[in-house]
Design a protein around this motif. Structure first.
Motif, PDB file in Angstrom:
ATOM      1  N   GLU A   1       0.836  -1.209   0.000  1.00  0.00           N
ATOM      2  CA  GLU A   1       0.000   0.000   0.000  1.00  0.00           C
ATOM      3  C   GLU A   1       0.868   1.255   0.000  1.00  0.00           C
ATOM      4  OE1 GLU A   1      -2.884   0.116   3.148  1.00  0.00           O
ATOM      5  OE2 GLU A   1      -3.342  -2.005   2.928  1.00  0.00           O
ATOM      6  N   GLN A   2       1.821   1.297   0.933  1.00  0.00           N
ATOM      7  CA  GLN A   2       2.621   2.500   1.101  1.00  0.00           C
ATOM      8  C   GLN A   2       3.516   2.766  -0.103  1.00  0.00           C
ATOM      9  OE1 GLN A   2       5.988   3.425   1.690  1.00  0.00           O
ATOM     10  NE2 GLN A   2       5.451   5.526   2.284  1.00  0.00           N
ATOM     11  N   ILE A   3       4.207   1.730  -0.574  1.00  0.00           N
ATOM     12  CA  ILE A   3       5.146   1.909  -1.686  1.00  0.00           C
ATOM     13  C   ILE A   3       4.397   2.231  -2.976  1.00  0.00           C
ATOM     14  CG2 ILE A   3       6.870   0.740  -3.110  1.00  0.00           C
ATOM     15  CD1 ILE A   3       7.634  -0.855  -0.535  1.00  0.00           C
ATOM     16  N   THR A   4       3.292   1.543  -3.217  1.00  0.00           N
ATOM     17  CA  THR A   4       2.495   1.809  -4.420  1.00  0.00           C
ATOM     18  C   THR A   4       1.959   3.233  -4.414  1.00  0.00           C
ATOM     19  OG1 THR A   4       1.831  -0.509  -4.638  1.00  0.00           O
ATOM     20  CG2 THR A   4       0.431   1.134  -5.706  1.00  0.00           C
ATOM     21  N   GLY A   5       1.341   3.628  -3.286  1.00  0.00           N
ATOM     22  CA  GLY A   5       0.795   4.979  -3.204  1.00  0.00           C
ATOM     23  C   GLY A   5       1.864   6.041  -3.357  1.00  0.00           C
ATOM     24  N   ARG A   6       2.999   5.825  -2.709  1.00  0.00           N
ATOM     25  CA  ARG A   6       4.085   6.813  -2.794  1.00  0.00           C
ATOM     26  C   ARG A   6       4.621   6.915  -4.218  1.00  0.00           C
ATOM     27  NH1 ARG A   6       9.779   6.644   0.658  1.00  0.00           N
ATOM     28  NH2 ARG A   6      10.657   8.577  -0.193  1.00  0.00           N
ATOM     29  N   ALA A   7       4.757   5.762  -4.898  1.00  0.00           N
ATOM     30  CA  ALA A   7       5.266   5.771  -6.276  1.00  0.00           C
ATOM     31  C   ALA A   7       4.324   6.510  -7.214  1.00  0.00           C
ATOM     32  CB  ALA A   7       5.467   4.332  -6.757  1.00  0.00           C
ATOM     33  N   ILE A   8       3.019   6.311  -7.027  1.00  0.00           N
ATOM     34  CA  ILE A   8       2.050   6.997  -7.878  1.00  0.00           C
ATOM     35  C   ILE A   8       2.047   8.495  -7.575  1.00  0.00           C
ATOM     36  CG2 ILE A   8      -0.444   7.282  -8.260  1.00  0.00           C
ATOM     37  CD1 ILE A   8      -0.629   4.224  -8.197  1.00  0.00           C
ATOM     38  N   GLY A   9       2.119   8.851  -6.299  1.00  0.00           N
ATOM     39  CA  GLY A   9       2.203  10.268  -5.951  1.00  0.00           C
ATOM     40  C   GLY A   9       3.460  10.907  -6.497  1.00  0.00           C
ATOM     41  N   ALA A  10       4.554  10.151  -6.503  1.00  0.00           N
ATOM     42  CA  ALA A  10       5.839  10.658  -6.996  1.00  0.00           C
ATOM     43  C   ALA A  10       5.945  10.601  -8.517  1.00  0.00           C
ATOM     44  CB  ALA A  10       6.985   9.851  -6.380  1.00  0.00           C
ATOM     45  N   ARG A  11       4.972   9.957  -9.163  1.00  0.00           N
ATOM     46  CA  ARG A  11       4.982   9.779 -10.622  1.00  0.00           C
ATOM     47  C   ARG A  11       6.265   9.055 -11.069  1.00  0.00           C
ATOM     48  NH1 ARG A  11       3.143  14.971  -9.527  1.00  0.00           N
ATOM     49  NH2 ARG A  11       1.031  15.442 -10.280  1.00  0.00           N
ATOM     50  N   PHE A  12       6.625   8.018 -10.296  1.00  0.00           N
ATOM     51  CA  PHE A  12       7.907   7.349 -10.527  1.00  0.00           C
ATOM     52  C   PHE A  12       7.657   5.859 -10.730  1.00  0.00           C
ATOM     53  CE2 PHE A  12      12.221   5.956  -8.872  1.00  0.00           C
ATOM     54  CZ  PHE A  12      12.925   6.414  -9.982  1.00  0.00           C
ATOM     55  N   ARG A  13       7.474   5.460 -11.974  1.00  0.00           N
ATOM     56  CA  ARG A  13       7.133   4.075 -12.318  1.00  0.00           C
ATOM     57  C   ARG A  13       8.176   3.054 -11.844  1.00  0.00           C
ATOM     58  NH1 ARG A  13       3.710   1.773 -16.350  1.00  0.00           N
ATOM     59  NH2 ARG A  13       3.650  -0.470 -15.945  1.00  0.00           N
ATOM     60  N   PRO A  14       9.487   3.353 -11.909  1.00  0.00           N
ATOM     61  CA  PRO A  14      10.462   2.356 -11.446  1.00  0.00           C
ATOM     62  C   PRO A  14      10.239   1.919  -9.995  1.00  0.00           C
ATOM     63  CG  PRO A  14      11.569   4.035 -12.732  1.00  0.00           C
ATOM     64  CD  PRO A  14      10.172   4.523 -12.541  1.00  0.00           C
ATOM     65  N   ALA A  15       9.833   2.845  -9.124  1.00  0.00           N
ATOM     66  CA  ALA A  15       9.578   2.487  -7.728  1.00  0.00           C
ATOM     67  C   ALA A  15       8.357   1.569  -7.625  1.00  0.00           C
ATOM     68  CB  ALA A  15       9.369   3.743  -6.889  1.00  0.00           C
ATOM     69  N   PHE A  16       7.358   1.839  -8.441  1.00  0.00           N
ATOM     70  CA  PHE A  16       6.163   0.983  -8.459  1.00  0.00           C
ATOM     71  C   PHE A  16       6.539  -0.440  -8.876  1.00  0.00           C
ATOM     72  CE2 PHE A  16       2.740  -1.036 -10.823  1.00  0.00           C
ATOM     73  CZ  PHE A  16       1.646  -0.873  -9.986  1.00  0.00           C
ATOM     74  N   ASN A  17       7.285  -0.554  -9.958  1.00  0.00           N
ATOM     75  CA  ASN A  17       7.652  -1.878 -10.474  1.00  0.00           C
ATOM     76  C   ASN A  17       8.520  -2.650  -9.482  1.00  0.00           C
ATOM     77  OD1 ASN A  17       6.275  -1.336 -12.840  1.00  0.00           O
ATOM     78  ND2 ASN A  17       8.085  -0.656 -13.952  1.00  0.00           N
ATOM     79  N   ARG A  18       9.507  -1.956  -8.919  1.00  0.00           N
ATOM     80  CA  ARG A  18      10.402  -2.654  -7.992  1.00  0.00           C
ATOM     81  C   ARG A  18       9.671  -3.015  -6.695  1.00  0.00           C
ATOM     82  NH1 ARG A  18      15.169  -4.518  -6.930  1.00  0.00           N
ATOM     83  NH2 ARG A  18      16.230  -4.156  -4.949  1.00  0.00           N
ATOM     84  N   GLY A  19       8.821  -2.122  -6.218  1.00  0.00           N
ATOM     85  CA  GLY A  19       8.056  -2.424  -5.012  1.00  0.00           C
ATOM     86  C   GLY A  19       7.185  -3.647  -5.200  1.00  0.00           C
ATOM     87  N   LEU A  20       6.549  -3.743  -6.365  1.00  0.00           N
ATOM     88  CA  LEU A  20       5.706  -4.899  -6.665  1.00  0.00           C
ATOM     89  C   LEU A  20       6.520  -6.190  -6.656  1.00  0.00           C
ATOM     90  CD1 LEU A  20       2.892  -5.894  -7.486  1.00  0.00           C
ATOM     91  CD2 LEU A  20       3.472  -5.373  -9.856  1.00  0.00           C
ATOM     92  N   LYS A  21       7.703  -6.144  -7.251  1.00  0.00           N
ATOM     93  CA  LYS A  21       8.556  -7.339  -7.319  1.00  0.00           C
ATOM     94  C   LYS A  21       9.050  -7.759  -5.935  1.00  0.00           C
ATOM     95  CE  LYS A  21      10.236  -6.491 -12.036  1.00  0.00           C
ATOM     96  NZ  LYS A  21      11.407  -6.092 -12.865  1.00  0.00           N
ATOM     97  N   LEU A  22       9.494  -6.779  -5.138  1.00  0.00           N
ATOM     98  CA  LEU A  22      10.053  -7.123  -3.829  1.00  0.00           C
ATOM     99  C   LEU A  22       8.990  -7.623  -2.860  1.00  0.00           C
ATOM    100  CD1 LEU A  22      12.776  -4.386  -3.134  1.00  0.00           C
ATOM    101  CD2 LEU A  22      12.985  -6.620  -4.223  1.00  0.00           C
ATOM    102  N   VAL A  23       7.833  -6.977  -2.855  1.00  0.00           N
ATOM    103  CA  VAL A  23       6.766  -7.444  -1.958  1.00  0.00           C
ATOM    104  C   VAL A  23       6.282  -8.824  -2.403  1.00  0.00           C
ATOM    105  CG1 VAL A  23       4.477  -6.974  -1.012  1.00  0.00           C
ATOM    106  CG2 VAL A  23       6.069  -5.093  -1.373  1.00  0.00           C
ATOM    107  N   ALA A  24       6.217  -9.062  -3.723  1.00  0.00           N
ATOM    108  CA  ALA A  24       5.839 -10.386  -4.229  1.00  0.00           C
ATOM    109  C   ALA A  24       6.862 -11.438  -3.790  1.00  0.00           C
ATOM    110  CB  ALA A  24       5.725 -10.361  -5.744  1.00  0.00           C
TER     111      ALA A  24
END
Length: 448
Positions: free
Chosen positions: A299-322
């Motif tokens: 929740e936190q990493i996804t929301g922060r990445a979208i707020g930051a408009r930074f797709r790499p953080a979204f992708n990496r957060g998804l991979k690491l949490v998975a």
């Protein structure tokens, strides 16, 4: 134009340490809740009054249903706060907090003021014997006074999680449940207040958590520009909050309905099978604690990445949490398969229940694996505020679950019931996962 786009972005690193700094404290915090339940049961049980123990159980179940329905306050606050953090919007974070706190207190006051009606409805639903109903009424009438504080703590927890402060979340949980445990023992046993003592312990614990949490959060606002009331009560922002909360609430009700139906159908197989299912569900609940902690990180990493408009953080957060979700789920499933027989013998001494539980053990042991993707996707979609998708896919999953129950239970009995549960968990995860990339493409493209 490219330079303007770059200025709008707020890059940040996503690491294993970041994921675990949120997930581990929250998992530990969640684990204090069953400990509290054991203490409350032990305190009342020491008096040797079966009616009091049953009254506590009924009262606690009513509050699980009542307050659990308001978990959207925590989830929506986390999502909106994390997005504001990603944007670097300090004023927006304050406004989100005060807006969520105001909504929480209003909802809590409504619950407290309507408590006589809620109590009558709850007793009609549960149908306890008169002596048990009296104990439930005592517990309920005291604990409902804590509703504004309990819901305020949902808002506080959501806010600190949105800012990635997992340790602060653990502190809040420890204060609430720690004070509760100490006072339940002192008031319930030492002063012999019984059920009333347990309820007062809960009231004071929730109040202590709220006071400490508010003090810490407000202190973090010192030196910053106060949020104007007009911004807090912004019609647009309130509409966004209510829409998000509505979708999460519908999703929560469907989830509650699914597990209620699981229990209801289980009763048709007799007391022994029902008891065995109850024992085995503890394995799923244990898996849920760490999967929920990791969902908070998503929740936190996804929301922060979208707020930051930074797709790499979204992708990496998804991979690491998975990675952590599936890895821990695999370890947990292996542990339950190996140690499940011993755990069953600890949880029940009834020979018939032990035998039945062993027969269905593999189904229960693998629930963590089936549910890992569902927990992860819930965290991603909440953090991204893709609440309509989450609501709609939950309804589709529930439809598939009903179909599985209708076909598998008549054919395979209680084995079919466990199969249907796995179908439900898998559908929840898969139906969301297949649209993640498309929704992320749309969201990050719109942010350009």
């Amino acid at each position: 134009m490219d330079q303007a786009r770059q200025i709008e972005r707020h890059p940040f690193d996503v690491s294993h340490r970041l994921v675990l700094s949120i997930a581990v404290p929250m998992t530990l915090g969640f684990l204090t809740t069953p400990l509290l339940g054991l203490v409350d049961t032990g305190v009342v049980g020491q008096r040797g009054d079966a009616n009091a123990l049953a009254g506590l159980a009924v009262g606690a179940m009513l509050f699980d249903l009542l307050l659990g329905s308001f978990n959207f306050l925590r989830a929506s606050t986390t999502a909106l706060t994390s997005q504001a953090l990603g944007r670097g919007d300090h004023d927006g974070q304050q406004a989100i907090f005060w807006r969520a706190l105001l909504l929480a207190i209003v909802c809590g006051l409504v619950l407290a003021l309507t408590s006589p009606l809620l109590l009558r409805l709850g007793l009609a639903l549960m149908g306890p014997e008169p002596a048990v109903a009296r104990e439930t009424s005592t517990y309920f009438s005291i604990r409902i006074l804590a509703a504004p504080m309990a819901l305020a703590n949902y808002a506080l927890l959501g806010f600190v999680l949105g800012r990635g402060q997992g340790s602060f979340g653990l502190l809040l949980q420890a204060i609430i449940n720690g004070v509760n445990i100490i006072l339940a023992i002192y008031l319930g046993l030492r002063l012999n207040w019984g059920v009333a003592g347990v309820a007062w312990g809960t009231l004071i614990g929730e109040t202590a958590g709220m006071v400490v949490g508010l003090a810490i959060v407000i202190k973090s606002f010192l030196g910053k520009r106060p949020t104007p009331l007009a911004q807090i009560l912004s019609r647009h922002q309130l509409a966004e909050l209510f829409a998000l909360n509505r979708d999460i609430l519908i999703r929560t009700f469907v989830l509650l309905a699914a597990f209620t139906l699981l229990t209801r159908i289980g009763t048709s197989f007799g007391a022994v099978t029902l008891a065995a299912n109850a024992v085995l569900m503890n394995f799923f609940l244990i898996s849920g604690y760490y999967l929920d902690g990791l969902a908070n990180a998503a929740e936190q990493i996804t929301g922060r990445a979208i707020g930051a408009r930074f797709r790499p953080a979204f992708n990496r957060g998804l991979k690491l949490v998975a990675f952590w979700s599936f890895g821990l789920a695999a370890i947990g499933s292996a542990f339950f398969l190996v140690a499940g027989a011993w755990l069953i013998s600890v949880l029940t001494t009834a020979p018939g229940v032990r035998e039945a539980a062993l027969a269905y053990l593999p189904w229960a042991a693998l629930t963590g694996m089936s549910g890992a993707l569902a927990f992860l996707m819930d965290g991603v979609f909440i953090g991204a505020t893709w609440s309509k998708d989450m609501r709609n896919r939950m309804l589709l999953s529930f439809a598939g679950y009903l179909l599985a129950l209708a076909t598998l239970v008549p054919a395979f009995g209680n084995h079919g019931l466990w199969m249907a549960m796995h179908v439900f968990l898998l559908l929840r995860g898969i139906l969301l996962a297949i649209i993640v990339k498309r929704r992320a493409d749309q969201t990050f493209m719109a942010a350009q």
